[in-house]
Design an enzyme around this catalytic site. Sequence first.
Site, PDB file in Angstrom:
ATOM      1  N   LYS A 262      45.383  32.027  31.077  1.00 60.32           N
ATOM      2  CA  LYS A 262      44.350  32.864  31.687  1.00 60.32           C
ATOM      3  C   LYS A 262      43.262  31.995  32.294  1.00 60.32           C
ATOM      4  CE  LYS A 262      41.928  36.713  32.398  1.00 60.32           C
ATOM      5  NZ  LYS A 262      41.446  37.679  31.425  1.00 60.32           N
TER       6      LYS A 262
ATOM      7  N   HIS B 203      43.078  43.459  35.644  1.00 63.87           N
ATOM      8  CA  HIS B 203      42.095  44.550  35.786  1.00 63.87           C
ATOM      9  C   HIS B 203      41.600  44.738  37.214  1.00 63.87           C
ATOM     10  CE1 HIS B 203      39.612  41.025  35.298  1.00 63.87           C
ATOM     11  NE2 HIS B 203      39.681  41.011  33.980  1.00 63.87           N
TER      12      HIS B 203
ATOM     13  N   ASP C 121      42.621  45.686  29.006  1.00 63.31           N
ATOM     14  CA  ASP C 121      41.385  44.902  28.842  1.00 63.31           C
ATOM     15  C   ASP C 121      40.504  45.533  27.770  1.00 63.31           C
ATOM     16  OD1 ASP C 121      39.471  42.939  29.181  1.00 63.31           O
ATOM     17  OD2 ASP C 121      38.642  43.783  31.016  1.00 63.31           O
TER      18      ASP C 121
ATOM     19  N   HIS D 296      41.305  36.332  35.969  1.00 65.50           N
ATOM     20  CA  HIS D 296      40.124  37.202  36.036  1.00 65.50           C
ATOM     21  C   HIS D 296      39.628  37.040  37.464  1.00 65.50           C
ATOM     22  CE1 HIS D 296      36.406  39.209  34.429  1.00 65.50           C
ATOM     23  NE2 HIS D 296      36.017  38.787  35.611  1.00 65.50           N
TER      24      HIS D 296
ATOM     25  N   HIS E  17      47.131  43.310  28.477  1.00 60.33           N
ATOM     26  CA  HIS E  17      45.810  42.656  28.489  1.00 60.33           C
ATOM     27  C   HIS E  17      44.970  43.245  27.369  1.00 60.33           C
ATOM     28  CE1 HIS E  17      42.280  40.931  31.033  1.00 60.33           C
ATOM     29  NE2 HIS E  17      41.832  41.190  29.822  1.00 60.33           N
TER      30      HIS E  17
ATOM     31  N   HIS F 161      42.098  42.404  24.031  1.00 57.84           N
ATOM     32  CA  HIS F 161      41.196  41.507  23.297  1.00 57.84           C
ATOM     33  C   HIS F 161      41.201  41.927  21.840  1.00 57.84           C
ATOM     34  CE1 HIS F 161      39.405  39.543  26.814  1.00 57.84           C
ATOM     35  NE2 HIS F 161      39.570  40.711  27.406  1.00 57.84           N
TER      36      HIS F 161
END
Lengths: 358, 358
Positions: free
Chosen positions: B103, B180, B250, B140, B16, B18
């Site tokens: 996602k 997460h 994350d 999420h 995960h 970004h």
Amino acid sequence: MPLKDSYLLPAAADMHVHLRNAPGPIASLVTPTIRTAGIDTVFVMPNLAPRPVISVDEAQEYKRALEAIDPKVNYLMSLYLHDSITPDEIRKAKASGIVFGVKAYPKGATTNSQWGVVSFDPFHEVLKAMEEEGIVLNLHGEVPSSAADGVTVMNAEERFLPTLKGLVDKYPKLKIVLEHCTTAKAVEAIRGFGENVVGTITSHHLSLLVDDWSANVHHYCKPSAKSPEDRSALLNAVVTSNGKFFLGTDSAPHDITSKKGKGNTAAGVFTQPHALGYVLFALEEGISRGDVAEDAVTDEALAGFFSTYGRKFYGVPQATQKVLLKRDGETIKESLSGGGVEVVPFRAGEKVWSAEWV
Amino acid sequence: MPLKDSYLLPAAADMHVHLRNAPGPIASLVTPTIRTAGIDTVFVMPNLAPRPVISVDEAQEYKRALEAIDPKVNYLMSLYLHDSITPDEIRKAKASGIVFGVKAYPKGATTNSQWGVVSFDPFHEVLKAMEEEGIVLNLHGEVPSSAADGVTVMNAEERFLPTLKGLVDKYPKLKIVLEHCTTAKAVEAIRGFGENVVGTITSHHLSLLVDDWSANVHHYCKPSAKSPEDRSALLNAVVTSNGKFFLGTDSAPHDITSKKGKGNTAAGVFTQPHALGYVLFALEEGISRGDVAEDAVTDEALAGFFSTYGRKFYGVPQATQKVLLKRDGETIKESLSGGGVEVVPFRAGEKVWSAEWV
């Protein structure tokens, strides 16, 4: 709209304010905004740095410095509960006529609490003297966060309530204020005690939730704002106070560098200039959400919460002047600046109720 | 010291991450730090702005742009669950060999979730296609905050768990990752499902609590860090994973102006360059607090959580290279700067474990 467009009320008393060191740039910026809000009496917090207010002489000096900024405000002074305070100092406080309370900070729980209390036991004689003299004990009602004990900012107030209960039991006549209540449990606890034990409620905790401060440093304070249920309990405590709850804004000005600069975020919401307007905002929002009954927001409830209950509890005269609160009176400034500091008010940029002295 | 001074482990996979728009200044700053941490495979989030990754062609293009920055990383791509995605696009995703998951963001719950999901019902055919094709659903797992429903950032994950249960029941073979995980309740829920339902755990949630982000904008993220009990559950999920939990940092880089500038604080903790070291920090701290058993941190547990479990779940080859993690290897930079942006890493200034490719 559920509220009226104006309210004519007795001048308000804000029984929990931070004016910071005086003379000083933040005090100069903030003190003149007390009357702007429609407030003529304030109970002034003693947690100055680098040295808190720990003697009657220091409180006297601080009062004079504040009067030099705005002589038209009645400053009720406080001492910081500290090892150096003796029963004699409490008697001197009473005799002075200017010191009304002693504030206890749990060590490490909030701004300038580094000199604070670990246990109340060493203060037994001081607390007895306060009980005898009618000097108020003002409690920052949080236990310090502790991973070992499962304490975080979210349950620190609830975890303090047994300590409050212990103090009430041990000093049954001591006048106690649980400052800045933030939880339904605290409201319930205060309601369960006698009339010598009350709570103050800030204006910002009537609208903020944990989500609001999570992403906005200007909404971050201690005790932190909590859940919708808690907020609803606070709003209802305001309108059904019966003297158990009154206004103590905990207006806490910080220079912008303490909020947005390098390093950690200082805790505190600056609400002084529009203290009453924020409460009206929050009550109106509470009514639209269904948290507050529309007919609960009476002139009597507002006069009590803003003015009469706090004065009665502290034993100071009731207001002689009145203020006219008017909807959409002014726009909240983006910030107040001067003397090298900049302080951002709560709900900056919004239209807010104004207060006119009549 | 309870941990060893070094660990020789298979190259890690961070399921995960970004990396932001590529080409772009943040991607250029952050992507090269993946391998610095000892990671060779990442599952890349699709929540780009102004336009999320919603087609296989866009994912392909994004992958190429990332490869242009660092060709030595294996980028597993994802799509953003969105009205425009069809069952055919899911089959195209599977055939592409480069898209591994879709996602789902609850609308409004986090960064760039404005195009997100209100209900899963309209996605029934897409979810059926994903179940058939073995394309992972990445969740999420928070419901949007709602005062009316009593939802705040503190209980938004727990309130999502019935939705997760509903998806598991309706699509029993669908591979699902609850991203997460931040609560003991989420860990417990994941343990109760079959092996097609797993959770990722970030490195920062293994050390942070609500108190830590309350006053530090660099520690603020969604889902927010919670209580000591929750943190303890996460630490124990790491060392007793048995394949149910694996690393998904994350890592969420934001320019400093999004953290400290005017306006609200962007949610996200940037952990990419030291992702594994942060986990070792947290495990060691967990052992000293008594949250984690000293003998629980085995090479096998670390290899599983960091590398083998995630690869197995996504059906990608196991690592061929190894990394040597060494205590006190380097000091975490105060910030990473370049191309007009500045990103502050988690635990800046601390000594951290280093990763050497061997």
